[in-house]
Design an enzyme around this catalytic site. Structure first.
Site, PDB file in Angstrom:
ATOM      1  N   CYS A  29     -49.011  -8.218  17.817  1.00  0.00           N
ATOM      2  CA  CYS A  29     -50.346  -8.522  17.083  1.00  0.00           C
ATOM      3  C   CYS A  29     -51.014  -9.832  17.502  1.00  0.00           C
ATOM      4  O   CYS A  29     -51.166  -9.880  18.812  1.00  0.00           O
ATOM      5  CB  CYS A  29     -50.131  -8.326  15.838  1.00  0.00           C
ATOM      6  SG  CYS A  29     -51.757  -8.223  14.813  1.00  0.00           S
ATOM      7  N   GLU A  41     -42.441  -3.944  14.683  1.00  0.00           N
ATOM      8  CA  GLU A  41     -41.436  -4.274  13.816  1.00  0.00           C
ATOM      9  C   GLU A  41     -41.429  -3.547  12.400  1.00  0.00           C
ATOM     10  O   GLU A  41     -40.339  -3.185  11.902  1.00  0.00           O
ATOM     11  CB  GLU A  41     -41.306  -5.723  13.611  1.00  0.00           C
ATOM     12  CG  GLU A  41     -42.240  -6.344  12.533  1.00  0.00           C
ATOM     13  CD  GLU A  41     -43.862  -6.395  13.180  1.00  0.00           C
ATOM     14  OE1 GLU A  41     -44.111  -5.733  14.369  1.00  0.00           O
ATOM     15  OE2 GLU A  41     -44.367  -6.971  12.546  1.00  0.00           O
ATOM     16  N   HIS A  66     -47.886  -3.321  15.148  1.00  0.00           N
ATOM     17  CA  HIS A  66     -46.680  -3.986  14.591  1.00  0.00           C
ATOM     18  C   HIS A  66     -45.399  -3.021  14.648  1.00  0.00           C
ATOM     19  O   HIS A  66     -44.909  -2.449  13.904  1.00  0.00           O
ATOM     20  CB  HIS A  66     -46.919  -4.272  12.856  1.00  0.00           C
ATOM     21  CG  HIS A  66     -47.672  -5.524  12.846  1.00  0.00           C
ATOM     22  ND1 HIS A  66     -47.369  -6.794  12.857  1.00  0.00           N
ATOM     23  CD2 HIS A  66     -48.996  -5.568  12.529  1.00  0.00           C
ATOM     24  CE1 HIS A  66     -48.472  -7.507  12.767  1.00  0.00           C
ATOM     25  NE2 HIS A  66     -49.395  -6.706  12.332  1.00  0.00           N
TER      26      HIS A  66
END
Ligand code: MN
Length: 237
Positions: free
Chosen positions: A107, A213, A211
């Site tokens: 990001c 993660e 994202h």
């Protein structure tokens, strides 16, 4: 020994504290890297010492990047910025890139990577890009995907995932606009928004606008492949 991955945090200027979403830390751990959160520093010697010691640099999401870093005045739609983080992160990226050590940004991290190497951004894609854009600030939680990206054939991102399209989440209103000379586009959304960039050299440099993660927290296999590729590239044995 697992490679040491330095994670750049955000700063909450009201609370005066550093913060990192734990999904970032968990993602590095799942990929068998040793995560450490690194505080902002100004002393060049200290920064150099730290960068010699860590094996990989991980750039997290966060607030907007001040446009002065790519030679622009602030657009009315620019959001909140974090000047101390900009300063530290951009310094660290330049130094780490010069050392030819692996960098992975998500990001804001993808944008910081590009800006540090001389690229430019859209301060607000909705105000500054032509045509009808997709929803890049999804209303659902970050663990869910919302739009597709097309991966550049032959890119590092294609090698990591083994795919030419990917479903990703999307929580951004800024995006990379002109990619730095030393980088190339590795994925775009259907509306033309740049969704991933990567290095042209022979060391791991990757930035994704989404994202991974958050997706990995929901056990997404493609995200695990990306993190594992990064951590393996940081393994110097
Ligand atoms: Mn997006």
């Amino acid at each position: 020994m697992q490679p040491v991955i330095g994670i750049i945090p955000s700063m909450d200027n009201e609370e005066k504290s550093y913060y990192v979403h734990p999904d970032n830390v968990e993602a590095i751990k799942k990929a068998e890297g040793l995560p450490i959160i690194i505080p902002f520093m100004e002393d060049s010697e200290q920064i150099n010492q730290l960068l010699q010691w860590i094996d990989g640099l991980y750039l997290t999401g966060g607030v907007d990047i001040a446009p002065k870093w790519y030679g622009e005045e602030p657009h009315p739609k620019l959001g909140r910025v974090d000047p101390p983080r900009d300063e530290f992160e951009i310094t660290v990226i330049k130094k780490f890139y010069a050392l030819q050590k692996p960098i992975f940004g998500v990001c804001r991290g993808s944008q910081a990577l590009n800006v540090a190497l001389g690229g430019k951004m859209f301060q607000d894609i909705y105000a500054q890009m032509d045509g009808e854009l997709l929803q890049h600030q999804q209303k659902s939680l970050a663990g869910y995907t919302s739009h597709q990206v097309k991966i550049t054939p032959g890119s590092l991102l294609e090698k990591l995932t083994g795919k030419t399209t990917l479903q990703v989440n999307s929580r951004h209103h800024q995006a990379n606009r002109l990619v730095a000379e030393e980088l190339q586009v590795s994925a775009k959304a259907q509306d033309g928004v740049i969704e991933a960039i990567e290095g042209k050299g022979d060391f791991f440099v990757l930035g994704v606008q989404w994202h991974p993660e958050s997706l990995l927290a929901k056990n997404d296999e493609d995200s695990l492949k990306i993190y594992k590729g990064f951590v393996q590239a940081c393994n110097h044995e």
